[in-house]
Write a protein that holds these residues in place. Sequence first.
Motif, short mmCIF file in Angstrom:
data_model
loop_
_atom_site.label_atom_id
_atom_site.label_comp_id
_atom_site.label_asym_id
_atom_site.label_seq_id
_atom_site.Cartn_x
_atom_site.Cartn_y
_atom_site.Cartn_z
N LYS A 119 0.84 -1.06 -0.08
CA LYS A 119 -0.16 -0.08 0.03
C LYS A 119 0.92 1.44 0.04
O LYS A 119 0.44 2.44 -0.28
CB LYS A 119 -1.15 0.06 1.12
CG LYS A 119 -0.22 0.10 2.72
CD LYS A 119 -1.18 0.11 3.75
CE LYS A 119 -0.33 0.16 4.89
NZ LYS A 119 -1.45 -0.03 6.21
N TYR A 120 2.11 1.23 0.30
CA TYR A 120 2.83 2.22 0.52
C TYR A 120 3.38 2.96 -0.84
O TYR A 120 3.75 4.15 -0.74
CB TYR A 120 4.24 1.98 1.35
CG TYR A 120 3.91 1.72 2.56
CD1 TYR A 120 3.38 2.68 3.59
CD2 TYR A 120 4.00 0.36 3.25
CE1 TYR A 120 3.17 2.12 5.05
CE2 TYR A 120 3.71 0.17 4.45
CZ TYR A 120 2.98 1.02 5.32
OH TYR A 120 2.89 0.88 6.74
N GLN A 121 3.16 2.07 -1.65
CA GLN A 121 3.67 2.41 -3.36
C GLN A 121 2.06 3.16 -3.72
O GLN A 121 2.09 3.76 -4.90
CB GLN A 121 3.91 1.53 -4.21
CG GLN A 121 5.46 1.10 -3.91
CD GLN A 121 5.85 0.55 -2.70
OE1 GLN A 121 5.24 -0.23 -2.29
NE2 GLN A 121 6.75 1.21 -2.27
N GLN A 122 1.11 3.10 -3.03
CA GLN A 122 -0.16 3.75 -3.47
C GLN A 122 -0.55 3.01 -4.91
O GLN A 122 -0.45 1.84 -5.12
CB GLN A 122 -0.12 5.05 -3.48
CG GLN A 122 0.17 5.75 -2.17
CD GLN A 122 0.44 7.17 -2.09
OE1 GLN A 122 -0.52 8.01 -2.69
NE2 GLN A 122 1.17 7.62 -1.44
N ARG A 123 -1.44 3.91 -5.75
CA ARG A 123 -1.95 3.30 -6.94
C ARG A 123 -0.64 3.39 -7.84
O ARG A 123 -0.47 4.56 -8.28
CB ARG A 123 -3.15 4.56 -7.27
CG ARG A 123 -3.95 3.87 -8.54
CD ARG A 123 -5.08 5.17 -8.78
NE ARG A 123 -6.01 4.51 -9.75
CZ ARG A 123 -6.67 3.71 -9.91
NH1 ARG A 123 -7.44 3.44 -8.53
NH2 ARG A 123 -7.58 3.47 -10.62
N ILE A 124 -0.48 2.03 -8.43
CA ILE A 124 0.55 1.86 -9.58
C ILE A 124 -0.28 1.88 -10.80
O ILE A 124 -1.20 1.30 -11.15
CB ILE A 124 1.12 0.72 -8.95
CG1 ILE A 124 2.12 0.71 -7.77
CG2 ILE A 124 2.15 -0.07 -10.03
CD1 ILE A 124 2.24 -0.50 -7.17
N ASN A 125 0.45 2.46 -11.92
CA ASN A 125 0.15 2.40 -13.20
C ASN A 125 0.87 1.11 -13.88
O ASN A 125 1.95 1.08 -14.14
CB ASN A 125 0.51 3.29 -14.02
CG ASN A 125 0.41 3.39 -15.41
OD1 ASN A 125 0.25 2.34 -15.97
ND2 ASN A 125 0.13 4.57 -16.24
N TRP A 126 0.35 -0.01 -13.79
CA TRP A 126 0.94 -1.17 -13.93
C TRP A 126 1.54 -1.55 -15.51
O TRP A 126 2.41 -2.00 -15.62
CB TRP A 126 0.43 -2.64 -13.61
CG TRP A 126 0.19 -2.68 -12.19
CD1 TRP A 126 -0.80 -2.33 -11.08
CD2 TRP A 126 1.34 -3.31 -11.29
NE1 TRP A 126 -0.36 -2.72 -10.08
CE2 TRP A 126 0.63 -3.24 -10.03
CE3 TRP A 126 2.47 -3.63 -11.75
CZ2 TRP A 126 1.63 -3.73 -8.88
CZ3 TRP A 126 3.12 -4.31 -10.67
CH2 TRP A 126 2.95 -3.95 -9.25
N GLU A 127 0.66 -0.87 -16.39
CA GLU A 127 1.30 -0.66 -17.85
C GLU A 127 2.43 0.07 -17.85
O GLU A 127 3.41 -0.51 -18.77
CB GLU A 127 0.10 -0.10 -18.81
CG GLU A 127 -1.25 -0.86 -19.01
CD GLU A 127 -0.77 -2.22 -19.61
OE1 GLU A 127 0.13 -2.31 -20.59
OE2 GLU A 127 -1.70 -3.02 -19.92
N ALA A 128 2.62 1.01 -17.29
CA ALA A 128 3.74 1.65 -17.33
C ALA A 128 5.06 0.95 -16.53
O ALA A 128 6.06 1.07 -17.21
CB ALA A 128 3.87 3.24 -16.78
N VAL A 129 4.95 0.07 -15.52
CA VAL A 129 5.75 -0.53 -14.83
C VAL A 129 6.27 -1.64 -15.89
O VAL A 129 7.49 -1.80 -16.21
CB VAL A 129 5.39 -1.46 -13.72
CG1 VAL A 129 6.24 -2.39 -13.17
CG2 VAL A 129 4.81 -0.40 -12.67
N LYS A 130 5.17 -2.27 -16.64
CA LYS A 130 5.61 -3.38 -17.55
C LYS A 130 6.41 -2.77 -18.99
O LYS A 130 7.24 -3.31 -19.29
CB LYS A 130 4.51 -4.01 -18.08
CG LYS A 130 4.45 -5.28 -19.09
CD LYS A 130 5.30 -6.48 -18.43
CE LYS A 130 5.35 -7.32 -19.53
NZ LYS A 130 4.18 -8.19 -19.97
#
Length: 255
Positions: free
Chosen positions: A62-73
């Motif tokens: 939760k400490y990373q909050q809302r993640i844009n997973w497409e950008a991560v990938k």
Amino acid sequence: MAKKKADTIPGARSLLAILTLAIIAALGWWWFKSSQPDFIRYDAFGIEIPANFSIHGIDVSKYQQRINWEAVKEMEVEDVRIGFVFIKATEGLGKMDGYFRRNWEKAAETGLPRGAYHFFIAPKSGAEQAENFIRRVDLQPGDLPPVLDVEQTYGVSAEKLQKEVKAFLERVETHYGVKPIIYTNVDFYERYLKADFNDYPLWVAHYLKKDRPRITRNWAFWQYSETGNVNGIRGKVDFNVFNGDSTDFENLLLD
């Protein structure tokens, strides 16, 4: 006899030349390998990354909050990209990480291999903590094995800690049909877990060496930094490497 001896000299010279070239080649390869850096600075990731590993990943909560997973990938810098993610699922007897459901689903949608971990509270029942994890986490083929994050004693004895850790691991293994991974740091493992848990895959945290963790037993994952940057994630994130090649990694995933 003198003529025969003279006839053998060119052959001997050729063999000596071949051996000499082989030695020079071997020394050259050794020099090349020894001169390669153990780690490389990647400004985009904001950290030095160990150079002798090919499969890289992160862990989030939760400490990373809302993640844009497409950008991560999609992020790739030279030869490094995110190839797996561990996601916090549960803690103690009844808590679930506030972002677990979203992270779990979105990571799967991008095709990232994912694993779920439970944060262990040592004074509480290991078996009941396992039930908390099992209620929340539905593992699918292609997922990583479940993970127990144990890094604090909360004042309990080593014997009590080990008893409850074993209860958690055994219950989770029975339910999912695979040995769980243990996450902890080097000092905690050597002080409290030791050889009693050497049969379990180890995900070890150690930040003091840049080429590999300071631990003698075998390990599967190494968390080497907690200050990395990744597109799609606000703030810092933990970085990890897998200790093996793509075949080893595929063999670790659930069937």
